[in-house]
Scaffold this active site. Structure first.
Site, mmCIF file in Angstrom:
data_model
loop_
_atom_site.group_PDB
_atom_site.id
_atom_site.type_symbol
_atom_site.label_atom_id
_atom_site.label_comp_id
_atom_site.label_asym_id
_atom_site.label_seq_id
_atom_site.Cartn_x
_atom_site.Cartn_y
_atom_site.Cartn_z
ATOM 1 N N ASP A 1 1.491 -6.477 -4.685
ATOM 2 C CA ASP A 1 0.617 -6.508 -3.519
ATOM 3 C C ASP A 1 1.143 -7.698 -2.706
ATOM 4 O O ASP A 1 1.382 -8.767 -3.268
ATOM 5 C CB ASP A 1 -0.825 -6.751 -3.962
ATOM 6 C CG ASP A 1 -1.803 -6.702 -2.807
ATOM 7 O OD1 ASP A 1 -2.697 -5.848 -2.833
ATOM 8 O OD2 ASP A 1 -1.674 -7.525 -1.869
ATOM 9 N N THR B 1 0.812 -1.220 0.000
ATOM 10 C CA THR B 1 0.000 0.000 0.000
ATOM 11 C C THR B 1 0.839 1.261 0.000
ATOM 12 O O THR B 1 0.476 2.261 -0.632
ATOM 13 C CB THR B 1 -0.925 -0.001 1.243
ATOM 14 O OG1 THR B 1 -1.861 -1.060 1.091
ATOM 15 C CG2 THR B 1 -1.688 1.298 1.387
#
Ligand code: ASP
Length: 423
Positions: free
Chosen positions: A58, A13
């Site tokens: 991710d 993130t």
């Protein structure tokens, strides 16, 4: 002399941008944002370089392959830097920190994992502080192990877990106090921090071995799992009821699976679903099948009075849950091998003598660094002196058992345990 820190940017993130499909990692924009943070150039800051992984991920896509890449990236630069900061997604950060802590042996430099809950490019991002403080910690000279820094606390990597998907306080290590708090000052808990290793640094990459986790539930039909037990499966973690109990044990419901696992040399590791208490194979008939196959169990790592008392000893000795698991395995045989604490199974000089473990030199050294170490008191008493059992510990055990299952040579060790059990 000015310290030099290497930042390894793996994704997560912290560097993500919105897309049609949701947040995705981004390269160029993140590096520009990072370089635009004025604090990163202040006099107190170390010099830093960024190594960007390709592709950025991710962290739910992280596998053993990426763990090895991270490990190799650190090993290749180990002599050039004073420490490392790994920017990583939060979802699997605790797994990666745990894995890397076993991959990098004899550390004398810090490896600090961090990330953020809000991307650096968005308002109220927690990424800025997480990066700045991680760099300061990595350059402090106080830390010589793999840690997670997040939201003001430094946690031991292989004792941490993600606790929240929407709070800044995303990680915790409930069975161990944080190694440092970052308030106005960064306060290090010197008593619990691991000392720098004097042994030569070593990279021990993981093998990509297939393993599985089976969570037992009422009414589970084991026969459906039998087909999964191919000889490719090197380890199975069973999350059992209570003290290691499984349904249908009396009727040998699990036997077809166990039989196949045994023939294939698959290691079975037993964890409890209980938040407190111990795995104790054979206490109930409902766990006897697991005992017979020499499944690895975590009984003494759980609650006893002594467990509570010496929780800190374990932390200050720097012994992790995963290392406890190695010890469990070793307990089946007398093992004289230095590899015991390095995550490997000791394959040399086994003798089939139960309940007697010769601790390796490095184990003893690690433990005598803690005056209250259980090793010092009673060499075979280690398991009675571990951390208190909480749901958290169970999760850590499970995670570490998974990691272990990926590391262990299965067949030979297991044959020996089974043999030792029969005697
Ligand atoms: N899905 C993201 C990741 O793990 C979540 C995060 O970084 O917070 O990469």
């Amino acid at each position: 002399m000015e310290k030099r820190i290497c930042i390894l940017y793996t994704g997560g993130t912290i560097g993500m941008v919105p897309s049609e499909k949701g947040y995705v990692p981004s390269s160029g924009a993140f590096l520009d944002l990072l370089r635009a943070i004025p604090d990163l150039y202040w006099a107190d800051m170390p010099r830093w370089d960024v190594v960007e992984f390709d592709p950025l991920l991710d962290s739910s896509d992280i596998t053993v392959r990426e763990w090895n890449q991270i490990g190799r990236a650190i090993a290749a630069r180990y002599d050039d830097y004073d420490g490392f900061v790994v920017l990583h997604g939060t979802d699997t950060m605790a797994y990666s920190a745990s894995a890397i802590s076993f991959m990098l042996e004899n550390l004398s430099k810090p490896v600090i994992f961090t990330g953020s809950q809000i991307p650096l490019g968005q308002i109220r991002s927690d990424g800025r502080d997480n990066i700045i403080s991680s760099l300061l910690i990595a350059a402090s000279g106080q830390v010589h192990e793999v840690c997670i820094y997040f939201n003001g606390v430094l946690l031991r990597g292989n004792r941490s877990t993600k606790r929240s998907s929407d709070q800044f306080e995303a990680f915790e290590s409930p069975n161990d106090a944080p190694l440092a708090h970052a308030g106005i000052q960064i306060e290090y808990k010197k008593r619990v921090l691991r000392p720098a290793s004097s042994e030569p640094f070593r990279l021990q990459p993981f093998k990509e071995l297939p393993i599985g986790v089976i969570k037992i539930f009422p009414g589970i039909q084991f026969d459906y799992f039998e087909s999964l037990m191919t000889d490719k499966l090197k380890g199975v973690v069973l999350e059992t009821f209570g003290a290691g109990n499984i349904p249908g044990s009396a009727q040998n419901a699990l036997l077809p699976i166990i039989d196949r696992a045994y023939k294939n040399g698959t290691i079975i590791t037993v964890c409890s679903q209980c938040s407190q208490g111990a795995v104790s194979l054979g206490t109930y008939a409902a766990s006897s099948a697991l005992r017979r196959v020499g499944a690895v169990n975590g009984r003494d790592m759980r609650r006893t009075d002594r467990i509570r008392n010496s929780r800190r000893s374990i932390a200050s000795a720097g012994i992790s849950v995963s290392e406890d698991l190695v010890e469990f395995r070793a307990r089946r045989c007398e093992i004289k091998s230095k590899s015991m604490l390095s995550g490997g199974f000791a394959d040399r000089k086994h003798t089939k003598r139960l309940a007697s473990v010769s601790f390796s030199r490095s184990a003893r050294k690690a433990c005598t660094q803690s005056r209250r170490s259980p090793f010092c008191q009673k060499s075979t008493g280690f398991f009675d002196s571990s951390a208190p059992a909480e749901a958290q510990l169970r999760r850590e055990l499970l995670r570490d058992a998974v990691i272990f299952a990926e590391r262990g040579p299965a067949r030979e060790a297991r044959r020996r345990w089974a043999g030792a059990e029969d005697k």
